[in-house]
Design a protein around this motif. Sequence first.
Motif, mmCIF file in Angstrom:
data_model
loop_
_atom_site.group_PDB
_atom_site.id
_atom_site.type_symbol
_atom_site.label_atom_id
_atom_site.label_comp_id
_atom_site.label_asym_id
_atom_site.label_seq_id
_atom_site.Cartn_x
_atom_site.Cartn_y
_atom_site.Cartn_z
ATOM 1 N N ASP A 130 0.881 -1.185 -0.068
ATOM 2 C CA ASP A 130 -0.076 -0.099 -0.133
ATOM 3 C C ASP A 130 0.830 1.317 -0.053
ATOM 4 O O ASP A 130 0.170 2.362 -0.137
ATOM 5 C CB ASP A 130 -1.026 -0.006 1.233
ATOM 6 N N GLU A 131 2.107 1.164 0.025
ATOM 7 C CA GLU A 131 3.210 2.369 0.187
ATOM 8 C C GLU A 131 4.100 2.153 -1.039
ATOM 9 O O GLU A 131 4.999 1.619 -0.873
ATOM 10 C CB GLU A 131 3.987 2.400 1.462
ATOM 11 N N PRO A 132 3.729 3.011 -1.948
ATOM 12 C CA PRO A 132 4.882 2.975 -3.193
ATOM 13 C C PRO A 132 6.067 3.404 -2.619
ATOM 14 O O PRO A 132 7.229 3.127 -3.181
ATOM 15 C CB PRO A 132 4.521 4.021 -4.219
ATOM 16 N N GLY A 133 6.342 4.476 -1.540
ATOM 17 C CA GLY A 133 7.656 4.690 -1.347
ATOM 18 C C GLY A 133 8.255 3.629 -0.407
ATOM 19 O O GLY A 133 9.551 3.545 -0.703
ATOM 20 N N LEU A 134 7.658 2.696 0.213
ATOM 21 C CA LEU A 134 8.365 1.587 0.848
ATOM 22 C C LEU A 134 8.833 0.827 -0.159
ATOM 23 O O LEU A 134 9.967 -0.002 -0.241
ATOM 24 C CB LEU A 134 7.520 0.827 1.772
ATOM 25 N N GLN A 135 7.930 0.341 -1.500
ATOM 26 C CA GLN A 135 8.455 -0.232 -2.649
ATOM 27 C C GLN A 135 9.904 0.457 -3.205
ATOM 28 O O GLN A 135 10.807 -0.450 -3.493
ATOM 29 C CB GLN A 135 7.381 -0.298 -3.643
ATOM 30 N N ILE A 136 9.864 1.585 -3.304
ATOM 31 C CA ILE A 136 10.911 2.316 -3.932
ATOM 32 C C ILE A 136 12.262 2.084 -3.014
ATOM 33 O O ILE A 136 13.416 1.852 -3.339
ATOM 34 C CB ILE A 136 10.562 3.703 -4.282
ATOM 35 N N ILE A 140 15.955 0.646 -3.531
ATOM 36 C CA ILE A 140 17.423 1.560 -3.363
ATOM 37 C C ILE A 140 18.174 0.911 -2.202
ATOM 38 O O ILE A 140 19.315 0.735 -2.420
ATOM 39 C CB ILE A 140 16.838 2.961 -2.758
ATOM 40 N N VAL A 141 17.350 0.240 -1.187
ATOM 41 C CA VAL A 141 18.514 -0.604 -0.195
ATOM 42 C C VAL A 141 19.382 -1.726 -0.954
ATOM 43 O O VAL A 141 20.180 -1.917 -0.469
ATOM 44 C CB VAL A 141 17.426 -0.759 0.841
ATOM 45 N N GLY A 142 18.296 -2.324 -1.955
ATOM 46 C CA GLY A 142 18.914 -3.375 -2.718
ATOM 47 C C GLY A 142 20.185 -2.911 -3.337
ATOM 48 O O GLY A 142 21.257 -3.805 -3.355
ATOM 49 N N VAL A 143 20.076 -1.906 -3.921
ATOM 50 C CA VAL A 143 21.120 -1.406 -4.739
ATOM 51 C C VAL A 143 22.394 -1.081 -3.984
ATOM 52 O O VAL A 143 23.478 -1.167 -4.354
ATOM 53 C CB VAL A 143 20.591 -0.204 -5.701
ATOM 54 N N ALA A 174 24.623 5.952 -11.970
ATOM 55 C CA ALA A 174 25.752 6.276 -10.862
ATOM 56 C C ALA A 174 25.698 7.722 -10.471
ATOM 57 O O ALA A 174 25.667 7.970 -9.192
ATOM 58 C CB ALA A 174 26.957 5.834 -11.652
ATOM 59 N N GLN A 175 25.574 8.779 -11.261
ATOM 60 C CA GLN A 175 25.414 10.119 -11.093
ATOM 61 C C GLN A 175 24.082 10.368 -10.158
ATOM 62 O O GLN A 175 24.199 10.960 -9.165
ATOM 63 C CB GLN A 175 25.696 10.898 -12.206
ATOM 64 N N LEU A 176 23.178 9.764 -10.780
ATOM 65 C CA LEU A 176 21.853 9.912 -9.933
ATOM 66 C C LEU A 176 22.041 9.352 -8.631
ATOM 67 O O LEU A 176 21.519 9.965 -7.590
ATOM 68 C CB LEU A 176 20.680 9.363 -10.733
ATOM 69 N N LEU A 177 22.534 8.147 -8.518
ATOM 70 C CA LEU A 177 22.795 7.581 -6.974
ATOM 71 C C LEU A 177 23.606 8.471 -6.159
ATOM 72 O O LEU A 177 23.263 8.640 -5.131
ATOM 73 C CB LEU A 177 23.273 6.162 -7.134
ATOM 74 N N SER A 178 24.881 9.038 -6.777
ATOM 75 C CA SER A 178 25.514 9.926 -6.117
ATOM 76 C C SER A 178 24.918 11.184 -5.654
ATOM 77 O O SER A 178 24.935 11.416 -4.582
ATOM 78 C CB SER A 178 26.978 10.105 -6.860
ATOM 79 N N GLY A 179 24.191 11.673 -6.456
ATOM 80 C CA GLY A 179 23.329 12.921 -6.175
ATOM 81 C C GLY A 179 22.377 12.691 -4.892
ATOM 82 O O GLY A 179 22.247 13.503 -4.057
ATOM 83 N N MET A 180 21.523 11.508 -4.976
ATOM 84 C CA MET A 180 20.763 11.086 -4.120
ATOM 85 C C MET A 180 21.425 11.058 -2.484
ATOM 86 O O MET A 180 20.830 11.529 -1.764
ATOM 87 C CB MET A 180 20.113 9.744 -4.434
ATOM 88 N N ILE A 181 22.331 10.293 -2.589
ATOM 89 C CA ILE A 181 23.141 10.071 -1.216
ATOM 90 C C ILE A 181 23.736 11.516 -0.929
ATOM 91 O O ILE A 181 23.483 11.710 0.373
ATOM 92 C CB ILE A 181 24.484 9.138 -1.591
#
Length: 199
Positions: A130-136, A140-143, A174-181
């Motif tokens: 019921d929570e798209p944020g948890l699915q996302i 992310i945690v897997g990556v 990789a750049q998107l992940l770096s930006g998110m971190i």
Amino acid sequence: MLRCDLATTIQLFHAFGYPGLAPEGRRPFLDKLIEIVERNSGVLPDFNAMVLKSVLKAGRALASLDFIEGYPPNLFIDEFSTFFQGRIAIFKNFAHIFDMEKIVRERLLKAPLTSNGKPVTNFRFADSKDEPGLQISDVIVGVMGKMHTYFTNTGPEEVAADRAALVGPSLENAQLLSGMISASHAEKYCIPPSCCQCA
């Protein structure tokens, strides 16, 4: 030093029941650690390697190794509620939505968290369906987990070569992940000062 030969480290930890050593395993465990330090001393400056080796040798004379003796053998974590409590406490100004973990939820309800004498209510548990944020966040945690494993098992030269070889979508991801971190880090520590909505 331990990462120089992970297979040996894992075998050592398993053989001695780390982090729950038996008292009779104390000296043999430290002897094996000293062997690893001697074999891989080149990864640290000479002085640091010498100090580490001295500390491990001194440990052999201790009456106990309090943090790694007297616990169930080969059990790193018996339950996860402390991780949830830690996130709630560290990020106290955030709203937390946790994937439903019934045992953790029950523990948190049995010993409610408080801040300055008031109940902490900035968290809830939900079904990830019921929570798209948890699915996302699961993705992310897997990556992040795969990335951590890669960095743990890969030397700096190979990492640099792999990074230089990234092109197209791989480079963009990789750049998107770096930006998110970086954005998460800035949010946590309020850097730069202009972002201080989290005060």
